[in-house]
Design an enzyme around this catalytic site. Structure first.
Site, PDB file in Angstrom:
ATOM      1  N   HIS A 103      57.546  35.408  48.722  1.00 39.14           N
ATOM      2  CA  HIS A 103      58.745  36.244  48.782  1.00 39.14           C
ATOM      3  C   HIS A 103      59.806  35.543  49.628  1.00 39.14           C
ATOM      4  O   HIS A 103      60.828  35.089  49.114  1.00 39.14           O
ATOM      5  CB  HIS A 103      58.388  37.617  49.346  1.00 39.14           C
ATOM      6  CG  HIS A 103      59.560  38.530  49.543  1.00 39.14           C
ATOM      7  ND1 HIS A 103      59.718  39.280  50.690  1.00 39.14           N
ATOM      8  CD2 HIS A 103      60.623  38.821  48.755  1.00 39.14           C
ATOM      9  CE1 HIS A 103      60.823  39.998  50.574  1.00 39.14           C
ATOM     10  NE2 HIS A 103      61.383  39.750  49.421  1.00 39.14           N
ATOM     11  N   HIS A 122      57.432  41.181  55.385  1.00 37.65           N
ATOM     12  CA  HIS A 122      57.771  42.387  54.626  1.00 37.65           C
ATOM     13  C   HIS A 122      56.542  43.052  54.040  1.00 37.65           C
ATOM     14  O   HIS A 122      56.634  43.825  53.103  1.00 37.65           O
ATOM     15  CB  HIS A 122      58.794  42.040  53.544  1.00 37.65           C
ATOM     16  CG  HIS A 122      59.954  41.246  54.060  1.00 37.65           C
ATOM     17  ND1 HIS A 122      60.019  39.887  53.986  1.00 37.65           N
ATOM     18  CD2 HIS A 122      61.081  41.646  54.701  1.00 37.65           C
ATOM     19  CE1 HIS A 122      61.137  39.458  54.554  1.00 37.65           C
ATOM     20  NE2 HIS A 122      61.799  40.499  55.002  1.00 37.65           N
TER      21      HIS A 122
END
Lengths: 175, 819
Positions: A103, A122
């Site tokens: 990501h 995250h």
């Protein structure tokens, strides 16, 4: 439980700091892109065959830090303890993965209890028993897994990767 | 084995590549992206590239100088193949460079002849001929639609034409396309029998908020960063509004905000808040499903009784008196003053605890975090976000109204760090003539179709088969009625156009339904269609939308439409022109004149004909210059080369959404009354499992593009249902087993996903899936204004198969991060 966060902060700072001397030095020796290089270019990336360790070095469910295809691409080598699809070695249970979250490139930590890699950035997580499938998260690809070969001495070699590694537009860095 | 692309190198964006503003066309947050395009046979190098970085080195965490294979594709631009990279924009205030699992796949989810992605996209008009769909020209397809439609409409009666039309922004919606369809059906015609993309009638999802004077999108996202408390009700932003959560709510928590979450299940949002804020600063209220009104009324009562209300705000900005609007068939609760609402909503802690299943201490703690003044006497700021948990839950009108009561009572609307807002699904982009003729309550279209209503059905990017309630029966009836027309057409194969029209009209007069489907793919309801018209999405056209904080932006066209597909506004224009021509041929001159005014050459013309007429400052050129940060609506002017907007609604304390001249907000006088919709209590009593349902982060809405995306379908080959492991053991189920979920109205299927945090007998199933529609088992119960209650469904579960090979290969581990 929280120690992984602290480790990750340190690793993250390392990456942010750009202390990537090895790759930089190597790149500097490569000729600028030009005709000579174009003639040598091949359709597929040539991966190095790097020795990561020996089966005797591995403890079940304890990841070993590795770098592949080079030292600036951190990963883990892991003996899962039970056969998994894509697992190498006599027990079919040795796997290796990039640990940069696809990501945003945060350095992930291994959670031994359920054999997942977890992202402190995250909160994405990836299943080391399922080819690095993203269990839940924000990445748009599953985790790059390194293809392994084990020779008759028990030496484990990485041969390639099956997804693009975060932070590089060619898995094998090119000048 | 997990899906891998085996891409180990990507073309490098060269310096000078074309750049286009892109707002993500998926969720309402509308993250900013940049689309880079450049000629196919050129590329950048590691030392000469778009960003001026040395790409021969490993790039650091959060780098701008990397993109994933999912952000890359090869598409057509002006007829030529070009490289395309769509990557998150670090300079966009919405997402600051973060991509989501949806938006960071935009490039991969474009149709490409070269890479083979999204071959499911429609490229040509199709008509039903010789027993299947055959490609044809736009003129031929629109002529058939117009001639059949003209047979069932007349100037004073258009009630046999049913229309399903999206009302959203983003994706294939936007101000251009809602105007195109809106002008056709609400100006040239006054179609009354219509519905919206995800619900069975044409109405607001937040009537009570608007009736109380408060637009549902009244804050800006930065309010989450400066608040004291974030109150989330029936919403799961970590999954469904990901970068609103990661880029704004997380910052709020890092700045000290606490979080109260009302949700019957422990969502990923709860876990993520605990990770960021610490569990001691997160209060999850796992309420009894459907008891939201009881919780809100108890909180409202307690806060008022403690003297924590904002008396100055109430005096200055809210209605003084008793009842302002009486309850009737259009108003499911009376609206009035603060004191009138206190009296109507009064609920003790004991009553609230009994109804919600919470402890009194939990309710008190929530009230303190939401409203108790700080130790220095200053007011506590609280921002409230809500979504489908109450919108599609029990007693929509009162659930939202009772929540807004708390925000108004504490002065948390129109102020920094405040706001009471829906978090939203799609972006918004609604600009249409008045819909007042539709009426309130609006006609319940899907049930009317089941009852035999309608003769011609125009569908604009709706897929009732996946996203309606009572879907099992709807599909049975719809297939039967549309097949009547197909059979009539097949029986007259080879007939002239006039003869074919007669055959179709004969079938529809006998109870059949002639179906026209406008969509980007051949959808499930499209299988019933007789004419299929291909549309485009944003990026394939210029498209304007606003996000959940009213941020208006222009997504620039960066690639060609697939085949001859067109923007919906241009399709609507073509249909209007065809209708005008047919009506004039038939001598219906006066009626034909109503279909003038569609001489648009581009989508920009439609924008100027619609949105610009109401907002003359706003043009494509000006929006383009505002980039990915755009401007917050309402736009107030243009100065120094920039559009100026409105940072937050109601900062002056004047509330206008209800149209009252006094500008005073109203409170909702809605007492708790248990199950509101028909059949819910009975279904609960006769089935074991609650089938709660909603979205997951990777599956966008009804999976229309995702069903053609390997990365997504590899993770969940069929929809999942999360079940408590003890319930699984009792039913003899293993992870991945295929189960049938069945009840009094229908059945559907799902794969079993163990979820230890699920309460016994309470499951969660993903909504809108193509191969296991949850709507099959939702009964027809709606609220007084036809708002569907999808969330409250009970069913039994039985195993029908071991895991399929695809389902057996996926991970069934917990979604909660372990750090």
């Amino acid at each position: 439980m929280k120690c992984n966060r602290l480790v990750d902060v340190g690793r993250r700072q390392f990456l942010r700091g750009g202390v990537l001397g090895v790759a930089g030095a190597a790149a500097a020796t490569v000729l600028p892109a030009g005709q000579a290089q174009a003639q040598q270019a091949r359709a597929m990336v040539d991966y190095p065959s790097n020795r990561l360790g020996n089966i005797a070095d591995l403890v079940v469910n304890e990841p070993m830090d590795i770098g592949y295809p080079d030292a600036d691409s951190p990963g883990i080598l892991l003996k899962i303890g039970s056969p998994v699809e894509g697992g190498a070695g006599p027990d079919g249970d040795i796997v290796a993965y990039s640990v940069l979250c696809p990501h945003k490139g945060y350095y992930m930590s291994y959670h031994a209890a359920d054999k997942t890699l977890n992202c402190p950035g995250h909160f994405s997580r990836f299943d080391c028993e399922k080819g690095g499938q993203q269990v839940w998260g924000h990445a748009t690809q599953n985790l790059p897994q390194f293809t392994l070969r084990v020779d008759d001495k028990g030496d484990i070699y990485a041969m390639g990767a099956d997804e693009l590694i975060y932070g590089r537009l060619s898995n094998v860095l090119e000048g | 084995m997990a899906y891998k692309r085996n891409i180990d190198r990507l073309p490098i964006i060269p310096a000078g590549a074309k750049e286009h503003n892109v707002t993500c066309h998926y969720c309402i947050v509308g993250c900013g992206y940049t689309a880079y395009t450049w000629p196919l046979k050129t590329q950048g190098t590691t030392d000469r590239n778009w960003i001026g970085e040395d790409l021969s080195k490993q790039q650091a965490t959060d780098t701008e100088a990397w993109y994933a294979p999912s952000m890359y594709n090869v598409v057509k631009q002006d007829g030529k193949d070009v490289h395309l990279v769509i990557k998150p924009d670090v300079n966009c205030d919405v997402n600051s460079g973060l991509g989501s699992i949806r938006g960071a796949r935009m490039a991969e989810n474009r149709r490409s002849d070269v890479t083979g992605t999204q071959r499911q996209r429609l490229t040509e008009p199709l008509v039903w001929r010789y027993g299947t769909w055959q490609p044809t020209s736009w003129d031929d397809a629109l002529d058939l639609v117009a001639r059949v439609t003209a047979k069932v409409i007349d100037k004073d009666n258009e009630n046999d034409l049913y229309v399903s039309m999206f009302d959203h922004g983003g994706s294939a919606g936007g101000y251009e396309n809602t105007w195109g369809t809106g002008k056709l059906y609400f100006e040239s015609m006054k179609v009354k029998h219509c519905r919206i993309h995800n619900r069975p009638a044409y109405m607001s999802e937040v009537h009570s908020s608007r009736d109380m004077g408060v637009d549902e999108l009244n804050y800006n996202y930065a309010d989450y960063e400066v608040t004291d408390t974030i109150f989330l009700v029936g919403t799961n932003p970590m999954e469904c509004q990901t970068n609103l959560f990661l880029n704004h709510m997380v910052k709020g928590m890092q700045n000290g905000a606490r979080v109260v979450i009302s949700d019957p299940r422990r969502t990923v949002t709860v876990d993520s808040c605990e990770q960021v804020a610490g569990a001691e600063n997160v209060l999850h209220l796992p309420i009894t499903t459907g008891s939201d009104v009881a919780l809100h009324n108890t909180l409202f009562t307690y806060i008022a009784d403690q003297g924590w209300a904002d008396a100055d705000f109430i005096a200055a900005s809210t209605f003084q008196g008793d009842v302002a609007v009486a309850a009737d068939s259009a108003y499911p609760a009376a609206l009035g003053s603060y004191e009138a609402a206190r009296a109507a909503c009064k609920m003790s802690l004991a009553e609230g605890a009994a109804a919600t299943g919470l402890t009194e201490a939990q309710i008190i703690q929530a009230a303190e975090w939401i409203a108790k003044p700080k130790d220095d006497g200053s007011r506590r700021k609280c921002v409230t976000g809500y979504e489908k948990g109450i919108i599609w839950g029990n007693d929509n009108y009162r659930a939202i109204g009772s929540l807004l009561n708390i925000g108004l009572a504490t002065g948390n609307v129109g102020r920094e760090g405040g706001g009471v807002c829906r978090l939203g699904g799609h972006q918004e982009g609604y600009y249409r003539p008045s819909d007042a003729h539709v009426g309130r309550p609006a006609p319940y279209i899907d049930q009317m179709i089941i009852a035999g209503g309608g003769k011609v059905h125009h569908i604009w990017a709706n897929d009732h088969f996946k996203t309606t309630l009572n879907a099992s029966e709807f599909k049975r009836v719809y297939n039967r009625r549309s097949n009547m027309v197909k059979e009539a057409m097949d029986a007259r194969a080879g007939a002239t156009r006039e003869e074919m029209i007669d055959a179709i009209v004969g079938a529809i007069n006998a109870g059949g339904l002639f179906v026209v489907d406008v969509d980007i793919i051949h959808s499930q309801i499209g299988q019933a269609a007789h004419v299929i018209l291909p549309a485009v999405e944003s990026g394939e056209m210029n498209l304007t939308s606003m996000n959940g904080e009213r941020r208006l932006r222009l997504t620039e066209k960066y690639m060609d439409a697939p085949g001859s597909a067109k923007p919906d506004c241009m399709i609507a224009a073509g249909l209007a022109q065809a209708l005008e021509r047919v009506l004039r041929e038939e001598g219906r001159t006066e009626y034909a004149d109503q279909f003038k005014g569609y001489d648009w050459a581009t989508e920009e013309d439609a924008f100027m004909d619609g949105y610009n007429k109401g907002n003359p400052e706003v043009t494509y050129d000006r929006l383009r210059a505002m980039g990915n940060n755009g401007v917050l609506e309402p736009v107030t002017g243009f100065a120094d080369g920039k559009l100026t907007g409105t940072n937050r609604l109601y900062e002056d304390g004047v509330f206008t959404r209800h149209g009252r001249e006094d500008g005073k907000a109203l409170f909702c006088m809605g007492e708790w009354r248990g199950w509101q919709a028909a059949g819910k209590a009975q279904q609960q009593a006769s089935h074991r499992f609650l089938i709660n349902n909603g979205r997951a982060n990777m599956n966008w809405q009804n999976w229309f593009l995702d069903q053609g995306n390997e990365f997504v379908m590899d993770r969940f080959p069929v929809p999942f249902i999360q079940i408590n492991p003890d319930d699984m053991a009792e039913l003899g189920l293993k992870a991945g087993d295929m189960v049938e979920v069945h009840n009094d109205v229908g059945a559907t299927q799902a794969l079993v996903y163990p979820e230890p945090s699920a309460r016994p007998n309470e499951t969660f199933m993903i909504f809108g899936a193509p191969n296991g529609a949850q709507g099959n088992i939702v009964n027809a119960g709606v609220n007084e204004l036809i708002l569907p209650n999808y969330k409250h469904t009970w069913a039994n579960i039985r195993k029908i198969s071991d895991a399929t090979p695809a389902s057996a290969a996926v991970s069934y581990k917990s979604w909660e991060v372990e750090l």
